[in-house]
Motif scaffolding. Structure first.
Motif, short mmCIF file in Angstrom:
data_model
loop_
_atom_site.label_atom_id
_atom_site.label_comp_id
_atom_site.label_asym_id
_atom_site.label_seq_id
_atom_site.Cartn_x
_atom_site.Cartn_y
_atom_site.Cartn_z
N SER A 171 0.82 -1.07 -0.17
CA SER A 171 -0.04 0.10 0.07
C SER A 171 0.79 1.33 0.08
CB SER A 171 -0.75 0.08 1.32
OG SER A 171 -1.74 1.06 1.28
N LEU A 172 1.91 1.06 0.75
CA LEU A 172 2.76 2.33 0.84
C LEU A 172 3.46 2.54 -0.35
CD1 LEU A 172 4.15 4.72 2.51
CD2 LEU A 172 5.77 2.77 3.01
N ARG A 173 3.97 1.40 -0.84
CA ARG A 173 4.62 1.63 -2.43
C ARG A 173 3.57 2.15 -3.61
NH1 ARG A 173 5.67 -3.35 -2.72
NH2 ARG A 173 7.58 -3.13 -1.33
N GLN A 174 2.26 1.61 -3.42
CA GLN A 174 1.31 2.19 -4.30
C GLN A 174 1.19 3.67 -4.16
OE1 GLN A 174 0.09 0.34 -6.60
NE2 GLN A 174 -1.32 2.13 -7.32
N ARG A 175 1.30 3.88 -2.86
CA ARG A 175 1.11 5.61 -2.83
C ARG A 175 2.31 6.33 -3.07
NH1 ARG A 175 -1.71 5.37 3.41
NH2 ARG A 175 -3.76 4.48 2.76
N GLU A 176 3.33 5.65 -2.85
CA GLU A 176 4.64 6.15 -3.39
C GLU A 176 4.45 6.51 -4.82
OE1 GLU A 176 7.81 4.14 -2.15
OE2 GLU A 176 7.64 4.82 -0.12
N LEU A 177 4.11 5.48 -5.56
CA LEU A 177 3.97 5.47 -7.09
C LEU A 177 3.13 6.51 -7.52
CD1 LEU A 177 3.91 1.84 -8.11
CD2 LEU A 177 5.95 3.48 -8.40
N GLU A 178 1.68 6.80 -6.77
CA GLU A 178 0.86 7.59 -7.05
C GLU A 178 1.40 9.18 -6.61
OE1 GLU A 178 -2.69 6.63 -4.76
OE2 GLU A 178 -3.10 5.05 -5.95
N LEU A 179 2.21 9.38 -5.69
CA LEU A 179 2.60 10.59 -5.43
C LEU A 179 3.69 10.97 -6.46
CD1 LEU A 179 3.22 12.83 -3.47
CD2 LEU A 179 4.85 11.36 -2.22
N ARG B 284 3.62 10.01 -9.44
CA ARG B 284 3.10 10.46 -10.77
C ARG B 284 2.33 11.95 -10.59
NH1 ARG B 284 1.19 4.98 -10.92
NH2 ARG B 284 -0.63 5.60 -9.83
N THR B 285 1.81 11.80 -9.37
CA THR B 285 1.39 13.33 -9.34
C THR B 285 2.37 14.40 -9.36
OG1 THR B 285 -0.39 12.43 -7.67
CG2 THR B 285 -0.04 14.97 -7.73
N ILE B 286 3.83 14.26 -8.57
CA ILE B 286 4.82 14.95 -8.76
C ILE B 286 5.24 15.26 -10.24
CG2 ILE B 286 7.07 15.46 -8.09
CD1 ILE B 286 6.42 13.98 -5.46
N ALA B 287 5.28 14.26 -10.92
CA ALA B 287 5.59 14.32 -12.35
C ALA B 287 4.51 15.15 -13.15
CB ALA B 287 5.77 12.83 -12.96
N GLN B 288 3.41 14.97 -13.07
CA GLN B 288 2.28 15.78 -13.57
C GLN B 288 2.32 17.35 -13.06
OE1 GLN B 288 -1.40 14.12 -12.43
NE2 GLN B 288 -0.99 12.11 -13.79
N ARG B 289 2.54 17.52 -11.74
CA ARG B 289 2.77 18.84 -11.43
C ARG B 289 3.88 19.32 -12.23
NH1 ARG B 289 -0.76 19.54 -7.15
NH2 ARG B 289 -2.56 18.22 -7.63
#
Length: 737
Positions: free
Chosen positions: A497-505, A507-512
């Motif tokens: 779950s933490l790894r999934q959230r890190e990946l989402e974060l 992706r969000t950072i990359a998008q921003r």
């Protein structure tokens, strides 16, 4: 894993039903099964449940108890084999001694040599008796020298035994029909002096003794239908037969020394028969009667300790009682009650002493049993009360121990899981193959490992952190694998779950970051457009105004007086106007590089270097591609502006005398390298993000997906390397001015 000390304490705890496993005295001999065969048999008995025991550990199939059983059996085997080998060696020594004595007596009889023995006290054997003992001892020695005699040696030994039987039979025939002694005739022929005569005759009981010896030698390795050995009973009969004349000599009873014959049996012959009968028994110590003595068991230990003492003391005390009666110390009628008293006291003393030793051994075994029970109880408490699965497998991968936590994970009872392989315990075949492969690697490597294993259980998929170690016996042989596992399924789910959230974060950072980059690019475009608009205004308005002012001033110059004062004023106004025009043109060029828009990046860089060298008097050298550079206009503007910033820093801080510029470009990358020979900067200055110039270089390069690297050091100059990705040529926004 059981320790070596614990593994050595199991034989005493074997119940009566399992004693047959340890009754291996009939299996272990020079020609019997070896240690590995016994180990294999015990393993089969234990694994197959054929071993009867009342112990709860054995009932549960406890691997520690099983290893305890096997190790104690093997240790008892080793001790028994030691006694067996010593007994066989003793038989060889006795046989050799008999051969030597018989040969000496035979040579003395043939050569008429007087032996230095008092014949009145110990009658010597005759030549024919010595020849018989020589045949018997030779045959027995051949049967004892090798563990498994070869066919030729066995045949020679049997031939000697047959010769002994023929010799004894001929002696009895001679005695019965009073014929000439053929052996005496033969010995007389061998005599060194003619006329020498050897004592004639062979005592019938000696001949019977030789017949018993020959039959025992022929039947030494033969069994009856009831698995008994007749040679043992023949040897015992020989010992009792030889004891009769010996007791006669001891108590001076002529009837016992003569044994219903006119002459007495030679004392040396009686001793030889006694020793040969004992040697016959000792030659096969693994047989039923001798095994009772040689076995490493309470009965064998008691016999080895008590029997010799009892026999020696009985004979000695009986002889003393008889000697006292013969010398008149007491009446003959007092001998029977005296012997009864002596025998009772002796038996009571010996058995009481033996019982004390047995009690001490039993107490030591009870103490060992208590220590083992305490250690086992502690081990069971730890195993049963922990939530971590604990298991033991044998070298074939079968489960031989599992604590309740492991059984709960499998969803099985111990009876259902016992002796099952991984393929039978786990539903997923891939899990079973992977587990067996890990177990085999650990057993072959002999080193423990900590693994993460994900398996399909009846309830759900679970992940375990398992520590596995090879299971060694006391001889460092691998018996299997021992493992303890910890369920880390919750932790793995939390990590996932933490790894999934890190990946989402990420992706969000990359998008921003992409949005910020687009915004920065947009702002840079707007800034360039504003600069272009300001430059256009300067060119259109300020430039036209300055041109008109210059034209008006030319008209004013004409009406000025010709004196010196006004001429100086005119020169000053012309200089000021030229400077204003030049400054306006320089600002216009910096805001809108016309050379870049008209002739491209390569020409703009050369013009910028020439202008920089003219203004600062710093030597500028460049290395540019021969072909024209075609990149996106944004890249051209960025490279031009970054070069402006670098040259500005060189003029302000570097104190350099030379600047080298290298521009490389390939299909997907553009690299600009600027190097000066100035004072340089420290690494801390390079990493300082508060400096506007350096930060501006980083920001421009980052916005375009590139990077900036700084090199050099204090006193070594500064090198700036800019790498930017090459973008496709974008269409122009409008016509170039």
């Amino acid at each position: 894993m059981p320790s070596a000390g614990c593994l050595q304490r199991f034989q005493s705890y074997l119940p009566a039903g399992s004693q047959r496993v340890l009754c291996f005295h009939d299996m272990t001999s020079a020609g019997g099964i070896d240690r590995h065969a016994l180990t294999a048999r015990i393993d089969r008995l234990l694994a197959g449940g054929d071993l009867t025991t009342d112990s709860p550990e054995a009932g549960l199939g406890n691997p520690h108890y099983r290893e305890l059983l096997k190790t104690r059996a093997l240790e008892s085997l080793a001790t028994t084999r030691t006694y067996v080998s010593r007994t066989t060696i003793a038989a060889i020594v006795v046989s050799t001694a008999l051969m030597i004595v018989s040969a000496v007596v035979l040579i003395a009889c043939v050569c008429q040599v007087t032996l230095p023995f008092p014949t009145s006290q110990l009658p010597l054997m005759r030549a024919n008796t010595a020849a018989g003992f020589l045949l018997a001892a030779g045959s027995l020695l051949l049967r004892c020298l090798t563990a498994r005699p070869q066919q030729a040696i066995r045949f020679i030994a049997q031939v000697l035994a047959v010769l002994l039987l023929l010799f004894a039979g001929a002696a009895l025939w001679q005695e019965a029909f009073h014929n000439a002694a053929w052996l005496e005739i033969f010995l007389a022929a061998l005599a060194p002096q003619p006329g020498l005569h050897n004592p004639s005759g062979l005592h019938p009981m000696v001949a019977i003794g030789f017949i018993l010896c020959g039959l025992a030698l022929l039947l030494l390795d033969r069994r009856s239908k009831k698995e008994s050995h007749l040679a043992e009973y023949l040897a015992i009969s020989l010992i009792f037969l030889s004891a009769i004349p010996l007791l006669g000599y001891l108590y001076n009873v002529a009837a016992m020394t003569q044994m219903v014959y006119a002459t007495s049996i030679p004392g040396l012959s009686a001793i030889a028969f006694l020793l040969f009968g004992i040697a016959l028994l000792m030659s096969r110590p693994h047989r039923r009667l001798m095994a009772i003595i040689t076995r490493h068991a309470p009965g064998g230990q008691m016999l080895r300790r008590s029997l010799p003492q009892m026999l020696v003391l009985l004979v000695a005390l009986h002889w003393l009682a008889d000697w006292g009666a013969r010398h008149g110390f007491y009446d003959r009628t007092s001998v029977p009650p005296l012997l009864t008293l002596i025998d009772g006291v002796l038996v009571l003393f010996i058995f009481w002493r033996t019982a004390g030793k047995v009690d001490r051994e039993y107490g030591a075994r009870l103490q060992s049993a208590a220590e083992l029970a305490e250690a086992t109880a502690l081990l069971i408490a730890v195993s049963d009360n922990t939530n971590d699965p604990i298991f033991v497998k044998d070298h074939q991968g079968r489960l031989i121990f599992a604590n309740p936590a492991y059984l709960r994970q499998l969803g099985l009872t111990w009876q259902e899981a016992k002796h099952r392989s991984s393929g039978e315990l786990f539903a997923c075949e891939e899990d079973a193959v992977r587990i067996d492969r890990d177990d085999a690697r650990i057993m072959s490597g002999g080193v423990s490992e900590t693994l993460e294993q994900t398996v399909q259980l009846p309830g759900d998929i679970a992940t375990f952190q398992t520590t596995k170690a090879p299971w060694f016996d006391q001889h460092r042989r691998v018996m299997g694998v021992v493992g303890i596992a910890t369920d880390i399924s919750e932790r793995k789910r939390a990590e996932d779950s933490l790894r999934q959230r890190e990946l989402e974060l990420e992706r969000t950072i990359a998008q921003r970051t992409a949005l910020l980059r687009e915004l920065a690019n947009h702002m840079e475009t707007i800034r360039e457009e504003e600069k272009r608009a300001i430059a256009r205004e300067l060119h259109d308005n300020m430039g036209a105004s300055l041109t008109a002012l210059s034209m008006h001033l030319e008209g004013v110059y004409k009406i000025l007086p010709e004196n010196e004062h006004w001429q100086q004023r005119q020169a000053q106004m012309q200089t000021l106007l030229s400077s204003l025009v030049a400054t306006t043109r320089r600002i216009q060029v910096e805001l809108r590089p016309n050379t870049l828009e008209l002739f491209g990046l390569k020409a703009a860089i050369l013009e910028q270097l020439e202008d920089f060298g003219r203004r600062t008097e710093i030597v500028c050298k460049s290395s540019l591609p021969d072909e024209d550079i075609t990149v996106d206009h944004k890249i051209e503007i960025a490279v031009y502006r970054m070069l402006q910033e670098i040259l500005n820093n060189v003029s302000k801080h570097a104190q350099a005398t030379q600047v080298d510029l290298i521009l490389d470009i390939d299909e997907d990358r553009l690299a600009l390298t600027v190097r000066d020979n100035g004072v340089g900067m420290s690494q801390q200055r390079f990493e300082n993000t508060t400096t506007h110039g350096l930060r501006g270089l980083h920001e421009r390069a980052t916005y375009l997906g590139g990077k900036v690297r700084f090199g050099g050091g204090e006193g070594k100059g500064t090198t700036v390397v800019i790498e930017l990705p090459v973008l496709e040529q974008a269409p122009a926004d409008g016509p170039k001015a």
